[in-house]
Design a protein around this motif. Structure first.
Motif, mmCIF file in Angstrom:
data_model
loop_
_atom_site.group_PDB
_atom_site.id
_atom_site.type_symbol
_atom_site.label_atom_id
_atom_site.label_comp_id
_atom_site.label_asym_id
_atom_site.label_seq_id
_atom_site.Cartn_x
_atom_site.Cartn_y
_atom_site.Cartn_z
ATOM 1 N N PHE A 45 69.768 5.350 -10.755
ATOM 2 C CA PHE A 45 69.378 5.354 -9.345
ATOM 3 C C PHE A 45 70.592 5.562 -8.441
ATOM 4 C CE2 PHE A 45 69.331 2.606 -5.536
ATOM 5 C CZ PHE A 45 68.443 3.341 -4.753
ATOM 6 N N LEU A 46 71.684 4.846 -8.707
ATOM 7 C CA LEU A 46 72.886 4.970 -7.881
ATOM 8 C C LEU A 46 73.480 6.371 -7.983
ATOM 9 C CD1 LEU A 46 74.511 1.501 -8.601
ATOM 10 C CD2 LEU A 46 73.759 2.340 -6.370
ATOM 11 N N ALA A 47 73.471 6.928 -9.175
ATOM 12 C CA ALA A 47 74.028 8.274 -9.356
ATOM 13 C C ALA A 47 73.247 9.291 -8.527
ATOM 14 C CB ALA A 47 74.006 8.661 -10.833
ATOM 15 N N ARG A 48 71.921 9.193 -8.569
ATOM 16 C CA ARG A 48 71.109 10.137 -7.799
ATOM 17 C C ARG A 48 71.246 9.869 -6.305
ATOM 18 N NH1 ARG A 48 65.266 10.987 -10.507
ATOM 19 N NH2 ARG A 48 65.326 12.683 -8.963
ATOM 20 N N GLY A 49 71.328 8.593 -5.943
ATOM 21 C CA GLY A 49 71.490 8.265 -4.537
ATOM 22 C C GLY A 49 72.803 8.770 -3.974
ATOM 23 N N ILE A 50 73.882 8.590 -4.729
ATOM 24 C CA ILE A 50 75.194 9.061 -4.279
ATOM 25 C C ILE A 50 75.203 10.579 -4.165
ATOM 26 C CG2 ILE A 50 77.618 9.284 -4.963
ATOM 27 C CD1 ILE A 50 77.341 6.433 -6.158
ATOM 28 N N ASP A 51 74.551 11.260 -5.112
ATOM 29 C CA ASP A 51 74.477 12.720 -5.044
ATOM 30 C C ASP A 51 73.737 13.160 -3.782
ATOM 31 O OD1 ASP A 51 74.847 15.380 -6.188
ATOM 32 O OD2 ASP A 51 72.689 15.366 -6.490
ATOM 33 N N VAL B 274 73.995 14.971 2.141
ATOM 34 C CA VAL B 274 73.814 14.653 3.562
ATOM 35 C C VAL B 274 75.150 14.683 4.285
ATOM 36 C CG1 VAL B 274 73.103 12.877 5.197
ATOM 37 C CG2 VAL B 274 71.724 13.300 3.156
ATOM 38 N N ALA B 275 76.163 14.038 3.709
ATOM 39 C CA ALA B 275 77.484 13.964 4.340
ATOM 40 C C ALA B 275 78.080 15.352 4.551
ATOM 41 C CB ALA B 275 78.415 13.115 3.475
ATOM 42 N N GLU B 276 77.831 16.262 3.634
ATOM 43 C CA GLU B 276 78.363 17.624 3.754
ATOM 44 C C GLU B 276 77.749 18.359 4.939
ATOM 45 O OE1 GLU B 276 77.412 19.171 -0.052
ATOM 46 O OE2 GLU B 276 79.311 18.528 -0.992
ATOM 47 N N ARG B 277 76.524 18.012 5.312
ATOM 48 C CA ARG B 277 75.827 18.713 6.386
ATOM 49 C C ARG B 277 76.140 18.150 7.775
ATOM 50 N NH1 ARG B 277 70.088 21.199 5.419
ATOM 51 N NH2 ARG B 277 70.278 22.094 3.353
ATOM 52 N N LEU B 278 76.358 16.853 7.870
ATOM 53 C CA LEU B 278 76.512 16.228 9.184
ATOM 54 C C LEU B 278 77.771 16.711 9.889
ATOM 55 C CD1 LEU B 278 75.539 12.544 8.296
ATOM 56 C CD2 LEU B 278 74.101 14.302 9.348
ATOM 57 N N ASP B 279 77.638 16.977 11.198
ATOM 58 C CA ASP B 279 78.832 17.321 11.966
ATOM 59 C C ASP B 279 79.480 16.033 12.474
ATOM 60 O OD1 ASP B 279 77.531 16.475 14.330
ATOM 61 O OD2 ASP B 279 76.779 18.488 14.744
ATOM 62 N N GLN B 280 80.604 16.179 13.184
ATOM 63 C CA GLN B 280 81.381 15.001 13.576
ATOM 64 C C GLN B 280 80.621 14.083 14.530
ATOM 65 O OE1 GLN B 280 84.480 13.986 12.375
ATOM 66 N NE2 GLN B 280 83.926 15.560 10.876
ATOM 67 N N SER B 281 79.880 14.671 15.465
ATOM 68 C CA SER B 281 79.131 13.831 16.404
ATOM 69 C C SER B 281 78.023 13.061 15.691
ATOM 70 C CB SER B 281 78.543 14.684 17.531
ATOM 71 O OG SER B 281 77.588 15.611 17.031
ATOM 72 N N GLU B 282 77.375 13.714 14.723
ATOM 73 C CA GLU B 282 76.326 13.038 13.963
ATOM 74 C C GLU B 282 76.914 11.937 13.092
ATOM 75 O OE1 GLU B 282 73.120 16.691 13.459
ATOM 76 O OE2 GLU B 282 74.839 16.548 12.103
ATOM 77 N N LEU B 283 78.047 12.225 12.480
ATOM 78 C CA LEU B 283 78.714 11.211 11.667
ATOM 79 C C LEU B 283 79.098 10.003 12.522
ATOM 80 C CD1 LEU B 283 80.986 13.485 9.447
ATOM 81 C CD2 LEU B 283 79.129 12.014 8.632
ATOM 82 N N GLY B 284 79.524 10.263 13.759
ATOM 83 C CA GLY B 284 79.873 9.167 14.658
ATOM 84 C C GLY B 284 78.669 8.301 14.975
#
Length: 211
Positions: free
Chosen positions: A30-36, A41-51
Motif C-alpha cells: 500500500f505504501l509503495a503504491r501510495g508513494i508512487d 502528483v508532486a511532479e504536476r503541481l506548480d509552486q503556488s499549488e505546492l504552497g
C-alpha cells in the motif's frame, strides 16, 4: 545548501518511519503504491499549488488539497474515472462528522455518561446510539446526539425508525434540512422537544421526493 540538507533530512526521516512496517507485506505494498501516486502528483503541481498544499492544517487535508488542484486534472481519470467523485464523497463524509461538535471516542462517551465503554458499545450494537465504524480502531460517536444527562430525548426512537439506513445516512438525516420540517434539520426539532414531526420525517426518509 541549508535547504538541501533540510530536504535530505526530511526524506531520511520518512524512510526511517517506513521501516516500522517491515514484515507487513500488505502495508508495504500500500505504501509503495501510495508513494508512487504522490510522486506523480508532486511532479504536476506548480509552486503556488505546492504552497497551498503545504499550508494545509493537517496531512489528510494536504492530501485532498493536492488531489483537487487544477494541475492534477486527468491524472487518475484514465485508471478510474470515479476518483473525483470519491474525493468529493470523502470531503462530504468528513464534513458531516465534523459538524455540531465533531465526534467522540467510546471512552469519551463513557466518561461523559459515567458508563463503561462496554456498555456504550452494547447500546450502539442495539441501535440506541449512533456511531460510525473506523475499522479496527472501533467507532466514532457524533457528539450532537448527547444532551447533558445522556442521549438527546427522542434520539433512540428516531434511530429505531431509521434502522434500515447506514450510519452516514442517519447522520445526514439529522443534519440536513428536511422539507417535512419546513426546511429545518431534524436535530433542531429534537432539541426543541418537537418529536412528532421528526417521527414522520424519519418514517419517510429515503422515499422519492422526501428530504
Amino acid at each position: 545548501m541549508a535547504n538541501k540538507d533540510r530536504d535530505s533530512s526530511a526524506l531520511a526521516e520518512i524512510a526511517e518511519r517506513l521501516h516500522q512496517f517491515d514484515g507487513e507485506p500488505l502495508r508495504v505494498e500500500f505504501l509503495a503504491r501510495g508513494i508512487d501516486a504522490l510522486t506523480q502528483v508532486a511532479e504536476r503541481l506548480d509552486q503556488s499549488e505546492l504552497g497551498e498544499v503545504a499550508a494545509s492544517p493537517s496531512n489528510a487535508d494536504a492530501l485532498v488539497t493536492a488531489l483537487t488542484q487544477p494541475s492534477t486534472v486527468g491524472l487518475f481519470s484514465a485508471a478510474d474515472p470515479l476518483t473525483p467523485a470519491r474525493l468529493r464523497g470523502l470531503q462530504a463524509r468528513d464534513a458531516l462528522l465534523a459538524a455540531e461538535g465533531g465526534t467522540l471516542t467510546v471512552e469519551e462517551v463513557g466518561e461523559g455518561l459515567h458508563l463503561s465503554p462496554q456498555v456504550i458499545e452494547a447500546q450502539r450494537a442495539a441501535g440506541r446510539l449512533l456511531a460510525v465504524s473506523i475499522g479496527g480502531r472501533g467507532h466514532l460517536y457524533p457528539a450532537w446526539q448527547f444532551a447533558d444527562e445522556g442521549p438527546l430525548p427522542g434520539m433512540e426512537e428516531i434511530l429505531a425508525l431509521l434502522e434500515e439506513h447506514p450510519p452516514l445516512a442517519k447522520i445526514r438525516f439529522f443534519l440536513s434540512g428536511n422539507l417535512r420540517l419546513d426546511g429545518e434539520r431534524p436535530l433542531d426539532w429534537l432539541r426543541r422537544g418537537e418529536l412528532d414531526p421528526v417521527r414522520l420525517a424519519a418514517r419517510t426518509f429515503g422515499e422519492q421526493g422526501a428530504a
